[in-house]
Design an enzyme around this catalytic site. Sequence first.
Site, PDB file in Angstrom:
ATOM      1  N   HIS A 183       2.535   4.602  -4.982  1.00 57.58           N
ATOM      2  CA  HIS A 183       3.091   5.722  -5.728  1.00 57.58           C
ATOM      3  C   HIS A 183       3.177   5.329  -7.199  1.00 57.58           C
ATOM      4  O   HIS A 183       2.761   4.222  -7.580  1.00 57.58           O
ATOM      5  CB  HIS A 183       4.456   6.136  -5.155  1.00 57.58           C
ATOM      6  CG  HIS A 183       5.409   4.992  -4.979  1.00 57.58           C
ATOM      7  ND1 HIS A 183       5.914   4.283  -6.045  1.00 57.58           N
ATOM      8  CD2 HIS A 183       5.923   4.417  -3.866  1.00 57.58           C
ATOM      9  CE1 HIS A 183       6.719   3.338  -5.598  1.00 57.58           C
ATOM     10  NE2 HIS A 183       6.730   3.378  -4.270  1.00 57.58           N
ATOM     11  N   GLY A 185       0.801  -1.218   0.000  1.00 63.76           N
ATOM     12  CA  GLY A 185       0.000   0.000   0.000  1.00 63.76           C
ATOM     13  C   GLY A 185       0.832   1.265   0.000  1.00 63.76           C
ATOM     14  O   GLY A 185       2.029   1.231  -0.280  1.00 63.76           O
ATOM     15  N   ASN A 186       0.161   2.392   0.300  1.00 62.83           N
ATOM     16  CA  ASN A 186       0.761   3.723   0.186  1.00 62.83           C
ATOM     17  C   ASN A 186       1.372   3.858  -1.212  1.00 62.83           C
ATOM     18  O   ASN A 186       2.544   4.145  -1.392  1.00 62.83           O
ATOM     19  CB  ASN A 186       1.815   3.956   1.278  1.00 62.83           C
ATOM     20  CG  ASN A 186       2.204   5.429   1.356  1.00 62.83           C
ATOM     21  OD1 ASN A 186       3.363   5.782   1.294  1.00 62.83           O
ATOM     22  ND2 ASN A 186       1.215   6.280   1.445  1.00 62.83           N
ATOM     23  N   HIS A 245       4.265   1.772  -8.145  1.00 61.56           N
ATOM     24  CA  HIS A 245       3.246   0.710  -8.063  1.00 61.56           C
ATOM     25  C   HIS A 245       2.273   0.798  -9.240  1.00 61.56           C
ATOM     26  O   HIS A 245       1.882  -0.215  -9.817  1.00 61.56           O
ATOM     27  CB  HIS A 245       2.428   0.845  -6.773  1.00 61.56           C
ATOM     28  CG  HIS A 245       3.222   0.704  -5.509  1.00 61.56           C
ATOM     29  ND1 HIS A 245       3.488   1.749  -4.678  1.00 61.56           N
ATOM     30  CD2 HIS A 245       3.790  -0.382  -4.931  1.00 61.56           C
ATOM     31  CE1 HIS A 245       4.183   1.333  -3.636  1.00 61.56           C
ATOM     32  NE2 HIS A 245       4.393   0.046  -3.763  1.00 61.56           N
ATOM     33  N   LYS A 296      13.428  -2.226  -7.885  1.00 61.06           N
ATOM     34  CA  LYS A 296      14.083  -1.472  -6.807  1.00 61.06           C
ATOM     35  C   LYS A 296      14.458  -2.414  -5.666  1.00 61.06           C
ATOM     36  O   LYS A 296      15.510  -2.263  -5.059  1.00 61.06           O
ATOM     37  CB  LYS A 296      13.151  -0.373  -6.303  1.00 61.06           C
ATOM     38  CG  LYS A 296      13.742   0.372  -5.140  1.00 61.06           C
ATOM     39  CD  LYS A 296      12.878   1.518  -4.730  1.00 61.06           C
ATOM     40  CE  LYS A 296      13.178   1.875  -3.295  1.00 61.06           C
ATOM     41  NZ  LYS A 296      12.456   1.010  -2.348  1.00 61.06           N
ATOM     42  N   GLY A 337       8.714  -4.699  -8.530  1.00 65.61           N
ATOM     43  CA  GLY A 337       9.651  -3.646  -8.906  1.00 65.61           C
ATOM     44  C   GLY A 337      11.094  -4.106  -8.739  1.00 65.61           C
ATOM     45  O   GLY A 337      11.412  -4.862  -7.818  1.00 65.61           O
TER      46      GLY A 337
END
EC number: 6.3.2.1
Length: 286
Positions: free
Chosen positions: A34, A31-32, A37, A151, A149
């Site tokens: 950006h 969640g949260n 996502h 990252k 991702g």
Amino acid sequence: MNTVKTVRELRAAVARARGEGKRIGFVPTMGNLHSGHVALVTKATQRVDFVVASIFVNPLQFGAGEDLDKYPRTLAADQEKLLQAGCHLLFAPTAEEMYPDGMAGQTRVSVPQLCEGLCGASRPGHFEGVATVVTKLFNMVQPDLAIFGQKDFQQLAVIRALVHDLNMPIQIIGEPTVRAADGLALSSRNGFLSEELRAVAPVLYRGLNQIADAIKQGERDFPALIGAQIKQLEAAGLRPDYLEIRHAPTLRPATPEDRDLVILVAAFLGTTRLIDNLHLNLDAPA
Ligand code: PAF
């Protein structure tokens, strides 16, 4: 887009989509959300007919004293972003739904070797928590493909390994890191940075590029490159956790002969731990 909170509702919705002959894509998140996502969901919509996302802040992957309690929970805003990105179904379970018998006796999935070092060294148990929840989510959704991702490079390697080792018929896709204009990798944790620290943060990605440029120019003294860059990060006010050059396909420490490299960094800026990496394949066409 429907939001469901139970495994039962999730399975029913996915079964309906499958019954209609749809291929299922899955984007697990905490969640949260950006733009990073959103890019994963957009990618999924291009590859499959029915996209499932999950939002679950998984307690099993947080160590004692880490930021589980303050991890941002922004469900309404996340639902809106998922809807706009074309997601069909959101699974947003509670901890009780995911771990109905508690976590102490929960069966764990561990991926040895790949979990050692890097984030695995400074966050003991983290990857076991990730591997366990991802395995559970995969079993609940049973997607054709799942998107993560790049990252979280080590996490992606761990997930590829567990899918391979446990014979899961799921295609794993890694998507490039989405960055702010100044190079900082987007992360839900960037929101913890004050304006002042946020201005410092791009030094991480600049540092990765400096190392990559030096390697491209033929420098192979990796310890010297790392040592110099750690000094720069410290001078900028960061507290490096690790900065390493590894062989990208296996994550073992790189040798000067390796051509497919990844430079990985984790550093504290204030109390916020940021990670980033840069994949450098010297044989890739320019
Ligand atoms: O990358 C994340 O957000 C999490 O580690 C994941 C894969 C959703 C598992 O909780």
